[in-house]
Design a protein around this motif. Sequence first.
Motif, PDB file in Angstrom:
ATOM      1  N   ILE A  10       8.045   5.095  -7.390  1.00 50.61           N
ATOM      2  CA  ILE A  10       8.106   4.974  -5.706  1.00 50.61           C
ATOM      3  C   ILE A  10       6.694   5.049  -5.092  1.00 50.61           C
ATOM      4  CG2 ILE A  10       9.085   5.955  -3.714  1.00 50.61           C
ATOM      5  CD1 ILE A  10      11.308   7.392  -5.761  1.00 50.61           C
ATOM      6  N   GLY A  13       1.045   2.347  -3.596  1.00 51.76           N
ATOM      7  CA  GLY A  13      -0.385   2.546  -3.134  1.00 51.76           C
ATOM      8  C   GLY A  13      -1.146   2.350  -4.680  1.00 51.76           C
ATOM      9  N   GLU A  34       8.368  -0.279  -3.195  1.00 51.18           N
ATOM     10  CA  GLU A  34       7.541   0.027  -1.974  1.00 51.18           C
ATOM     11  C   GLU A  34       7.981  -0.414  -0.768  1.00 51.18           C
ATOM     12  OE1 GLU A  34       4.411   1.140  -0.995  1.00 51.18           O
ATOM     13  OE2 GLU A  34       4.967   0.326   0.986  1.00 51.18           O
ATOM     14  N   LYS A  35       8.073   0.472   0.085  1.00 49.20           N
ATOM     15  CA  LYS A  35       8.909   0.413   1.407  1.00 49.20           C
ATOM     16  C   LYS A  35       8.410  -0.675   2.238  1.00 49.20           C
ATOM     17  CE  LYS A  35       6.893   3.762   4.485  1.00 49.20           C
ATOM     18  NZ  LYS A  35       7.159   4.694   5.669  1.00 49.20           N
ATOM     19  N   GLY A  36       7.046  -1.067   2.333  1.00 45.42           N
ATOM     20  CA  GLY A  36       6.433  -2.074   3.099  1.00 45.42           C
ATOM     21  C   GLY A  36       5.877  -3.117   2.019  1.00 45.42           C
ATOM     22  N   ASN A  46      -9.737   2.158   2.766  1.00 45.66           N
ATOM     23  CA  ASN A  46     -10.455   3.243   2.556  1.00 45.66           C
ATOM     24  C   ASN A  46     -11.831   2.571   2.039  1.00 45.66           C
ATOM     25  OD1 ASN A  46     -10.454   3.204  -0.566  1.00 45.66           O
ATOM     26  ND2 ASN A  46      -8.227   3.310  -0.176  1.00 45.66           N
ATOM     27  N   ALA A 252       5.411   8.530  -6.205  1.00 47.02           N
ATOM     28  CA  ALA A 252       4.063   8.361  -5.801  1.00 47.02           C
ATOM     29  C   ALA A 252       3.982   7.606  -4.464  1.00 47.02           C
ATOM     30  CB  ALA A 252       3.386   7.266  -6.836  1.00 47.02           C
ATOM     31  N   GLY A 311     -14.618   7.136   7.802  1.00 47.08           N
ATOM     32  CA  GLY A 311     -14.680   8.389   8.132  1.00 47.08           C
ATOM     33  C   GLY A 311     -13.669   9.199   8.726  1.00 47.08           C
ATOM     34  N   PRO A 355      -2.934  11.796   1.269  1.00 44.92           N
ATOM     35  CA  PRO A 355      -2.376  13.078   1.005  1.00 44.92           C
ATOM     36  C   PRO A 355      -3.200  14.067   0.433  1.00 44.92           C
ATOM     37  CG  PRO A 355      -2.162  11.367  -0.551  1.00 44.92           C
ATOM     38  CD  PRO A 355      -3.422  10.915   0.359  1.00 44.92           C
ATOM     39  N   THR A 381      -9.054  12.919  -0.657  1.00 47.76           N
ATOM     40  CA  THR A 381     -10.051  11.967  -0.406  1.00 47.76           C
ATOM     41  C   THR A 381     -10.290  11.352  -1.749  1.00 47.76           C
ATOM     42  OG1 THR A 381     -11.845  13.624  -0.913  1.00 47.76           O
ATOM     43  CG2 THR A 381     -11.212  13.191   1.319  1.00 47.76           C
ATOM     44  N   VAL A 384      -8.503   6.522  -5.077  1.00 49.01           N
ATOM     45  CA  VAL A 384      -8.950   5.480  -5.406  1.00 49.01           C
ATOM     46  C   VAL A 384      -9.571   5.950  -6.704  1.00 49.01           C
ATOM     47  CG1 VAL A 384     -10.601   3.704  -5.450  1.00 49.01           C
ATOM     48  CG2 VAL A 384      -9.037   4.215  -3.458  1.00 49.01           C
TER      49      VAL A 384
END
Length: 416
Positions: A10, A13, A34-36, A46, A252, A311, A355, A381, A384
Amino acid sequence: MAGDDEILVIGGGVIGVCSAYYLAEAGCPVRLIEKGEICSGASWGNAGFVCPSHSVPMPAPGVLLQAIKWMSDPKSPFYIKPRLDPTLLSWLLRFASACTQTCVDRAMPVLHDLGRASLELHERLAEGLGATFGFRRNGLLMLYGQADAFHSGAQVARRLSEMGVRTEILRPRDLHDRLGDLRCAAVGGVNYPDDGHLDPGEFVQAVARAACDRGAVVQSSAEVLGWETSGRTVTKVRTTRGDFQPRQIVLAAGAWCPSLAQVLDIKLPIQAAKGYSVSFRRPRNCPDVPMLLGETRVAVTPLADTLRLGGTLELAGMDLSVNRPRVDAILEAAKSFLPGLEETELLEVWRGLRPCTPDGLPIIGRCEAFENLIVASGHGTLGVSLGPITGKLVSQIALGQTPTLDTAPLRPDRFS
Ligand SMILES: Cc1cc2nc3c(=O)[nH]c(=O)nc-3n(C[C@H](O)[C@H](O)[C@H](O)COP(=O)(O)OP(=O)(O)OC[C@H]3O[C@@H](n4cnc5c(N)ncnc54)[C@H](O)[C@@H]3O)c2cc1C
């Protein structure tokens, strides 16, 4: 009803697609929903740093004092939207209790091992998937405008070098040699030559395509609405595209995880921390190396055709509104050393929700309450950077293999 033997991931990203990729590579039937659109959350705009050098967790001694000072400055890189939210209060208390040297000493080796293993996987992905997402390993330059910040930065670098991270402490003359005609008022810097960077949106899309090539089904516009359970098993996932009865589930969904888990009576202490980025058409004097401007915490990432500045960390719940003074503060910090930026074409102002957990470590592992539910979130942060190793660990956990790294410090139930 679809998918009785599938693993359902789920969230589309970086964490979801890396999980789907390694599961599919291991031969599992996997579906990602994915909802979108794929990569429409925090993973899109990012800074794209792949940075094992960032092994100091967010909660650390001195952070609270600095945060309190920043709270009253509308242009500072940190803000908490005042509100009576019990989940925020309890998160802040946990965060405060993690701001000790003992907690940092415990968390640093964990983040370092994850970061190093993930960097290796990033290299393999870049080789294997074709270099469509601009992965480069040419370092990360931290720049400091004030002596005390440089001193703290150099101290962190010494600690990291004891852990095996290559570091170079740079004086103003070294910086001048490296940065050429960029206007740099820094009193010093630290270079982490082994760090890398990439275009995060392109990366997520490429990994999603590669997961499909290996047999995964990737479905956008499919939003999880609810669950059905029986004993310690989640038996059904209700979505806007029908119901699924997967064998296992990987949650996720980034900053949306707590609300989805709450319905299952699972408390995940994750706060959304909003950040912004501004992308410009790549200017003539674009730096070649990614940089982090010490005091303002502004990230500068050179990408193929663009230059991205990123930032700010705002604890404002799931609010996605754009706070203009903070975006302006990012631009000001960058303009002070990138002459001519104001004449460069602005392509996108973006915001995303990181998150964040209160101890600065991600959550990766099976839930005690439901044996077929794996959580992979809370990367703050570093999503990725740590995406590939997270995906790899998720696949090993799902397959019942011994994970290549110790996942005990990352257990979802460590907060209860
Ligand atoms: C300004 C900024 C700069 C950053 N720079 C870096 C950096 O340089 N390096 C680094 O490593 N990290 C960086 N990060 C952090 C990084 O972006 C995050 O850690 C990472 O993107 C989190 O990935 P994720 O997959 O967990 O979440 P997301 O990318 O947010 O993905 C979660 C997905 O779940 C979906 N979803 C939510 N609810 C549902 C539902 N009910 N049903 C189905 N799908 C659902 C969402 O739509 C979303 O697409 C930065 C973040 C910001 C904001």
